[in-house]
Motif scaffolding. Structure first.
Motif, mmCIF file in Angstrom:
data_model
loop_
_atom_site.group_PDB
_atom_site.id
_atom_site.type_symbol
_atom_site.label_atom_id
_atom_site.label_comp_id
_atom_site.label_asym_id
_atom_site.label_seq_id
_atom_site.Cartn_x
_atom_site.Cartn_y
_atom_site.Cartn_z
ATOM 1 N N ILE A 148 0.261 -0.931 -0.287
ATOM 2 C CA ILE A 148 -0.332 -0.660 0.022
ATOM 3 C C ILE A 148 0.876 1.443 0.186
ATOM 4 O O ILE A 148 1.811 0.979 1.708
ATOM 5 N N ASN A 149 0.335 1.779 -0.895
ATOM 6 C CA ASN A 149 1.904 3.709 -1.294
ATOM 7 C C ASN A 149 0.789 4.219 -0.786
ATOM 8 O O ASN A 149 -0.552 4.838 -1.516
ATOM 9 N N MET A 150 1.196 5.471 0.151
ATOM 10 C CA MET A 150 0.741 6.833 0.700
ATOM 11 C C MET A 150 1.287 8.009 0.151
ATOM 12 O O MET A 150 2.537 7.621 0.392
ATOM 13 N N HIS A 151 0.709 8.871 -0.431
ATOM 14 C CA HIS A 151 1.061 9.624 -0.290
ATOM 15 C C HIS A 151 0.551 10.837 0.593
ATOM 16 O O HIS A 151 -0.376 11.591 0.157
ATOM 17 N N TYR A 152 1.422 11.626 1.379
ATOM 18 C CA TYR A 152 1.227 12.749 2.158
ATOM 19 C C TYR A 152 1.474 14.354 1.534
ATOM 20 O O TYR A 152 3.045 14.205 1.266
ATOM 21 N N CYS A 153 0.426 14.685 1.828
ATOM 22 C CA CYS A 153 1.471 16.437 0.668
ATOM 23 C C CYS A 153 1.130 16.883 2.684
ATOM 24 O O CYS A 153 -0.167 17.682 3.082
ATOM 25 N N GLY A 154 1.900 18.199 3.416
ATOM 26 C CA GLY A 154 2.185 17.648 4.592
ATOM 27 C C GLY A 154 1.811 16.711 5.722
ATOM 28 O O GLY A 154 2.123 16.502 5.763
ATOM 29 N N ASP A 155 0.411 16.582 6.506
ATOM 30 C CA ASP A 155 -0.202 15.864 6.999
ATOM 31 C C ASP A 155 -1.252 15.498 6.385
ATOM 32 O O ASP A 155 -1.901 14.529 7.554
ATOM 33 N N VAL A 156 -1.953 15.556 5.765
ATOM 34 C CA VAL A 156 -2.970 15.772 5.088
ATOM 35 C C VAL A 156 -2.625 14.199 3.741
ATOM 36 O O VAL A 156 -1.793 14.789 2.678
ATOM 37 N N LEU A 157 -3.283 13.160 3.966
ATOM 38 C CA LEU A 157 -3.460 12.004 3.313
ATOM 39 C C LEU A 157 -3.964 12.396 1.825
ATOM 40 O O LEU A 157 -4.807 12.498 1.888
ATOM 41 N N VAL A 158 -3.195 12.735 0.619
ATOM 42 C CA VAL A 158 -3.797 12.650 -0.504
ATOM 43 C C VAL A 158 -4.224 11.895 -1.227
ATOM 44 O O VAL A 158 -5.286 11.291 -2.355
ATOM 45 N N GLU A 159 -3.527 11.021 -1.520
ATOM 46 C CA GLU A 159 -3.597 9.750 -2.282
ATOM 47 C C GLU A 159 -2.946 8.431 -1.627
ATOM 48 O O GLU A 159 -1.854 7.658 -0.730
ATOM 49 N N THR A 160 -4.260 7.015 -2.007
ATOM 50 C CA THR A 160 -3.669 5.720 -1.101
ATOM 51 C C THR A 160 -3.519 4.927 -2.299
ATOM 52 O O THR A 160 -4.652 5.201 -3.440
ATOM 53 N N ALA A 161 -2.934 4.240 -2.827
ATOM 54 C CA ALA A 161 -2.745 3.499 -4.221
ATOM 55 C C ALA A 161 -2.364 2.121 -3.950
ATOM 56 O O ALA A 161 -1.033 1.675 -2.821
ATOM 57 N N VAL A 162 -2.834 0.511 -4.235
ATOM 58 C CA VAL A 162 -2.059 -0.752 -3.683
ATOM 59 C C VAL A 162 -1.755 -1.416 -5.007
ATOM 60 O O VAL A 162 -2.702 -1.018 -6.280
ATOM 61 N N PHE A 163 -0.959 -1.989 -5.118
ATOM 62 C CA PHE A 163 0.071 -2.807 -6.091
ATOM 63 C C PHE A 163 0.349 -1.923 -6.899
ATOM 64 O O PHE A 163 1.517 -2.172 -7.388
ATOM 65 N N HIS A 164 0.495 -0.586 -6.717
ATOM 66 C CA HIS A 164 1.736 0.476 -7.854
ATOM 67 C C HIS A 164 1.071 1.857 -6.874
ATOM 68 O O HIS A 164 1.162 1.751 -6.000
ATOM 69 N N LYS A 165 2.573 2.446 -7.585
ATOM 70 C CA LYS A 165 3.074 3.671 -6.878
ATOM 71 C C LYS A 165 1.870 4.650 -7.139
ATOM 72 O O LYS A 165 0.579 4.846 -8.039
#
Length: 127
Positions: free
Chosen positions: A14-31
């Protein structure tokens, strides 16, 4: 049981992208793609003098590893367990088989003779 084995041996990321302290995007099986606000490193023209800014975006990765060892050897099963399993299978093999012909127990008997109409005897009339 198949689903239990499938999900216990499946690994995923599970890849997670945070912008600051806010979760912007979550992806499973890819970046995760990101929000487009990543800072790019600039090559400074002066050597030895570097000033860097902290990037506001952060990527985190959670890896869930599945089970790799699923081998069950017969040597680990005791004799009593083998005996139980063999008797269980032997007992239930013939349980769900149907009969070759449908046997009816009432075909040999004649219906009773009707002497009186029983429903007429039990009738009541309101006058």
């Amino acid at each position: 049981m198949t689903f239990v084995v499938l999900f216990s041996t499946m690994s995923f990321t599970i890849n997670m992208h945070y912008c600051g302290d806010v979760l912007v995007e979550t992806a499973v099986f890819h970046k995760a793609k990101g929000c487009g606000m990543e800072m790019q490193m600039e090559k400074s023209s002066t050597k030895g003098c570097t000033i860097t800014k902290k990037n506001c975006c952060d990527d985190k990765q959670l890896v869930v590893d599945g089970q790799d060892e699923l081998q069950l050897s017969i040597e680990k099963i005791s004799f009593e367990q083998q005996l139980f399993f063999a008797s269980f299978v032997y007992t239930y093999i013939d349980l769900f088989e149907g009969l070759d012909t449908n046997v009816s127990s009432f075909e040999e008997y004649k219906p009773p003779l009707v002497i009186r109409q029983i429903y007429k005897i039990d009738e009541t009339y309101l006058i």
